[in-house]
Enzyme design. Structure first.
Site, PDB file in Angstrom:
ATOM      1  N   ASP A   8       1.025  -1.279   0.231  1.00 44.47           N
ATOM      2  CA  ASP A   8      -0.029   0.106  -0.161  1.00 44.47           C
ATOM      3  C   ASP A   8       0.992   1.262   0.037  1.00 44.47           C
ATOM      4  O   ASP A   8       1.967   1.098   0.664  1.00 44.47           O
ATOM      5  CB  ASP A   8      -0.926  -0.106   1.182  1.00 44.47           C
ATOM      6  CG  ASP A   8      -2.062   1.063   1.099  1.00 44.47           C
ATOM      7  OD1 ASP A   8      -2.202   1.637   0.123  1.00 44.47           O
ATOM      8  OD2 ASP A   8      -2.785   1.311   2.250  1.00 44.47           O
ATOM      9  N   ASN A  56     -10.690  -3.038  -6.585  1.00 47.65           N
ATOM     10  CA  ASN A  56      -9.802  -2.158  -7.207  1.00 47.65           C
ATOM     11  C   ASN A  56     -10.416  -1.709  -8.717  1.00 47.65           C
ATOM     12  O   ASN A  56     -10.068  -0.743  -9.197  1.00 47.65           O
ATOM     13  CB  ASN A  56      -8.286  -2.629  -7.409  1.00 47.65           C
ATOM     14  CG  ASN A  56      -7.640  -2.603  -6.200  1.00 47.65           C
ATOM     15  OD1 ASN A  56      -6.559  -2.939  -5.771  1.00 47.65           O
ATOM     16  ND2 ASN A  56      -7.870  -1.385  -5.142  1.00 47.65           N
TER      17      ASN A  56
HETATM   18  C1  FPP Z   1      -2.002   0.006  -3.366  1.00 47.16           C
HETATM   19  O1  FPP Z   1      -1.627   1.462  -3.077  1.00 47.16           O
HETATM   20  C2  FPP Z   1      -1.429  -0.532  -4.552  1.00 47.16           C
HETATM   21  C3  FPP Z   1      -2.075  -0.988  -5.285  1.00 47.16           C
HETATM   22  C4  FPP Z   1      -3.614  -1.131  -5.581  1.00 47.16           C
HETATM   23  C5  FPP Z   1      -1.432  -1.646  -6.596  1.00 47.16           C
HETATM   24  C6  FPP Z   1      -0.251  -2.464  -6.266  1.00 47.16           C
HETATM   25  C7  FPP Z   1       0.719  -2.601  -7.485  1.00 47.16           C
HETATM   26  C8  FPP Z   1       1.879  -2.722  -7.565  1.00 47.16           C
HETATM   27  C9  FPP Z   1       2.699  -2.742  -6.311  1.00 47.16           C
HETATM   28  C10 FPP Z   1       2.637  -2.272  -8.970  1.00 47.16           C
HETATM   29  C11 FPP Z   1       2.416  -3.625  -9.824  1.00 47.16           C
HETATM   30  C12 FPP Z   1       2.454  -4.822  -9.296  1.00 47.16           C
HETATM   31  C13 FPP Z   1       3.204  -6.032  -9.868  1.00 47.16           C
HETATM   32  C14 FPP Z   1       3.182  -7.477  -9.209  1.00 47.16           C
HETATM   33  C15 FPP Z   1       3.979  -5.591 -10.983  1.00 47.16           C
HETATM   34  P1  FPP Z   1      -2.516   2.711  -3.330  1.00 47.16           P
HETATM   35  O2  FPP Z   1      -2.606   2.947  -4.719  1.00 47.16           O
HETATM   36  O3  FPP Z   1      -3.868   2.323  -2.892  1.00 47.16           O
HETATM   37  O4  FPP Z   1      -1.911   3.834  -2.467  1.00 47.16           O
HETATM   38  P2  FPP Z   1      -2.621   4.938  -1.807  1.00 47.16           P
HETATM   39  O5  FPP Z   1      -3.120   4.270  -0.572  1.00 47.16           O
HETATM   40  O6  FPP Z   1      -1.495   5.760  -1.382  1.00 47.16           O
HETATM   41  O7  FPP Z   1      -3.439   5.866  -2.709  1.00 47.16           O
END
Ligand code: FPP
Length: 235
Positions: A8, A56
Site C-alpha cells: 500500500d 480495485n
Molecule cells: C495500493 O496502493 C496498491 C495497489 C492497488 C497496486 C499495487 C501494485 C503494485 C505494487 C505494482 C504492480 C505490481 C506488480 C506485481 C507488477 P494505493 O494505490 O492504494 O496507494 P495509496 O493508498 O497511497 O493511494
C-alpha cells in the site's frame, strides 16, 4: 515460511512528488522486484503479493488499465529471471474478468516456471478472499471437508499452482492497519506487521526488519506457553 504483503502507498508516494498515481505504481513494480529478490535470498518458501483487489476495479479506468499493463510487463520481464532462480509463479484470483491477452501471459509464465522448486511467488490479481471462500464452500458442497481439504480447495479456486501453507507473516505497508479482503482464511494465525513506509520506498532492510520482528514473536496458536521449569515449581 509463508509471507504475504499488502503493498500500500503507491498513490501517496506519487502525490508527494506531484506525479500521477500511475508513476507510483511503476515505482511500486520496482519495489516488487527488490522484494522478490530479498525474499528468495532469505529462504522464504511462499511469498504472496496483493497487486489488485476485486474492489480495485472501482478505480479510474486509466489507473486500472495502467496497472494491468504493469502486470503484463512484469510477467514479460521477470519470468526468465524466475526460471533462472527456480522461482515458481502463480497468479491467484479470478481470471474471468481479465483480458484474454493477460490471461495468456499468466498461463505462459506459470507454465514456464512450473518446475521451479525454490520460492513460490503468488501474485494476487482480481483477488477477494471472501469470494474465494464462497467459491470453495460451494465446491465443497455437502461433504464434510477438513481444514486442510478446505485450504486445498481455496488454492484450487485461486489457481494457485500448488498447495501453499497458511500465512505466517502478513506485512502491510503505507501506515494503514487493515486486511482489505486479503487471505482471510489463510491468515487465521498470521503474525501481523504494519509499517509506515510507502510501498515504493520499501526495501530489503524493511523486509529484514519485518522478518526479524517476526522472529521475536511468540506464536501460541491459542495454546499456552509452558512456564520455565523453575516458575512451574513455585506456582
Ligand atoms: C495500493 O496502493 C496498491 C495497489 C492497488 C497496486 C499495487 C501494485 C503494485 C505494487 C505494482 C504492480 C505490481 C506488480 C506485481 C507488477 P494505493 O494505490 O492504494 O496507494 P495509496 O493508498 O497511497 O493511494
Amino acid at each position: 515460511m509463508h509471507v504475504a504483503i499488502i503493498m500500500d502507498g503507491n498513490g501517496r508516494w506519487a502525490q508527494q512528488r506531484g506525479l500521477p498515481r500511475t508513476a507510483g505504481h511503476m515505482e511500486g513494480a520496482r519495489a516488487v522486484h527488490k522484494t522478490v529478490e530479498a525474499a528468495a535470498r532469505s529462504g522464504i518458501q511462499t511469498l504472496t503479493l496483493y497487486a489488485f483487489s476485486a474492489d480495485n476495479w472501482g478505480r479510474p479506468r486509466s489507473e486500472v488499465t495502467s496497472l494491468m499493463k504493469l502486470f503484463r510487463r512484469y510477467l514479460a520481464s521477470e519470468t526468465q529471471r524466475c526460471i533462472e532462480q527456480s522461482i515458481r509463479i502463480s497468479v491467484i484470483g479470478r481470471r474471468d474478468r481479465l483480458d484474454a491477452d493477460l490471461c495468456r501471459a499468466i498461463e505462459e509464465s506459470e507454465r514456464a516456471t512450473a518446475t521451479g522448486c525454490g520460492m513460490h511467488l503468488r501474485i494476487a490479481v482480481d483477488y477477494s478472499a471472501r469470494h474465494s471462500i464462497l467459491l470453495a464452500a460451494r465446491m465443497s458442497g455437502a461433504t464434510a471437508v477438513g481444514l486442510d481439504d478446505f485450504k486445498s480447495l481455496l488454492n484450487l479456486v485461486n489457481h494457485s499452482s500448488m498447495d501453499s501453507e497458511y500465512v505466517d507473516l502478513l506485512i502491510r505497508t503505507g501506515g494503514e492497519q487493515r486486511l482489505s479482503d486479503f487471505l482471510l482464511w489463510e491468515s487465521a494465525y498470521a503474525e501481523l506487521y504494519f509499517c509506515d513506509r510507502l510501498w515504493p520506498d520499501f526495501g530489503e532492510a524493511d523486509f529484514q526488519q519485518a522478518l526479524s520482528e517476526f522472529g521475536c514473536r511468540q506464536r501460541r496458536f491459542g495454546k499456552v506457553t509452558p512456564l520455565p521449569a523453575t516458575l512451574e515449581v513455585q506456582a
